[in-house]
Design a protein around this motif. Structure first.
Motif, PDB file in Angstrom:
ATOM      1  N   ASP A  79       0.865  -1.178   0.000  1.00  0.00           N
ATOM      2  CA  ASP A  79       0.000   0.000   0.000  1.00  0.00           C
ATOM      3  C   ASP A  79       0.902   1.229   0.000  1.00  0.00           C
ATOM      4  O   ASP A  79       1.541   1.535   1.010  1.00  0.00           O
ATOM      5  CB  ASP A  79      -0.901  -0.010   1.241  1.00  0.00           C
ATOM      6  N   GLU A  81      -0.051   4.291  -0.408  1.00  0.00           N
ATOM      7  CA  GLU A  81      -0.819   5.504  -0.117  1.00  0.00           C
ATOM      8  C   GLU A  81      -0.034   6.477   0.765  1.00  0.00           C
ATOM      9  O   GLU A  81       0.075   7.658   0.461  1.00  0.00           O
ATOM     10  CB  GLU A  81      -2.132   5.131   0.582  1.00  0.00           C
ATOM     11  N   ARG A  85       1.491  10.147  -0.234  1.00  0.00           N
ATOM     12  CA  ARG A  85       1.121  11.322   0.553  1.00  0.00           C
ATOM     13  C   ARG A  85       2.382  12.055   1.022  1.00  0.00           C
ATOM     14  O   ARG A  85       2.484  13.280   0.902  1.00  0.00           O
ATOM     15  CB  ARG A  85       0.273  10.922   1.755  1.00  0.00           C
TER      16      ARG A  85
END
Length: 103
Positions: A79, A81, A85
């Motif tokens: 992941d 993400e 970010r």
């Protein structure tokens, strides 16, 4: 390049102190700073760059660890993400630094 010639000049003490401070801010010696300025080179000082580079190195280390684990077969689904970010925040920090236009 070897510094093999000494160059002397006369100037006001206030000018010398100002040049000394500018050289200090640029992280170079007075000799290197004056040489760069006289040769028309742009001396760029970016405040906050050290912190941004530290974050960039952290992101790189994390990605390297994930790739190593993936090659070992210990990680199959990643992941990214949080990495995306963090990278986006880093890009924003670089953009803010560039918009300061202090050079």
């Amino acid at each position: 390049m070897k510094k093999d010639v000494k160059f002397s000049t006369r100037m006001a003490s206030t000018d010398r102190e100002a040049i000394k401070e500018l050289a200090k801010q640029s992280g170079t010696s007075m000799s290197d700073y004056v040489t760069a300025c006289c040769l028309g080179k742009q001396v760029v000082v970016i405040d906050g760059l050290k912190e941004v580079l530290k974050e960039l190195k952290s992101i790189g280390r994390n990605l390297n660890q994930l790739v190593t684990l993936a090659h070992m077969g210990r990680v199959t689904v990643i992941d990214l993400e949080s990495v995306c970010r963090a990278f986006s925040e880093l890009c924003g920090a670089v953009r803010m630094i560039l918009e300061r236009k202090r050079w």
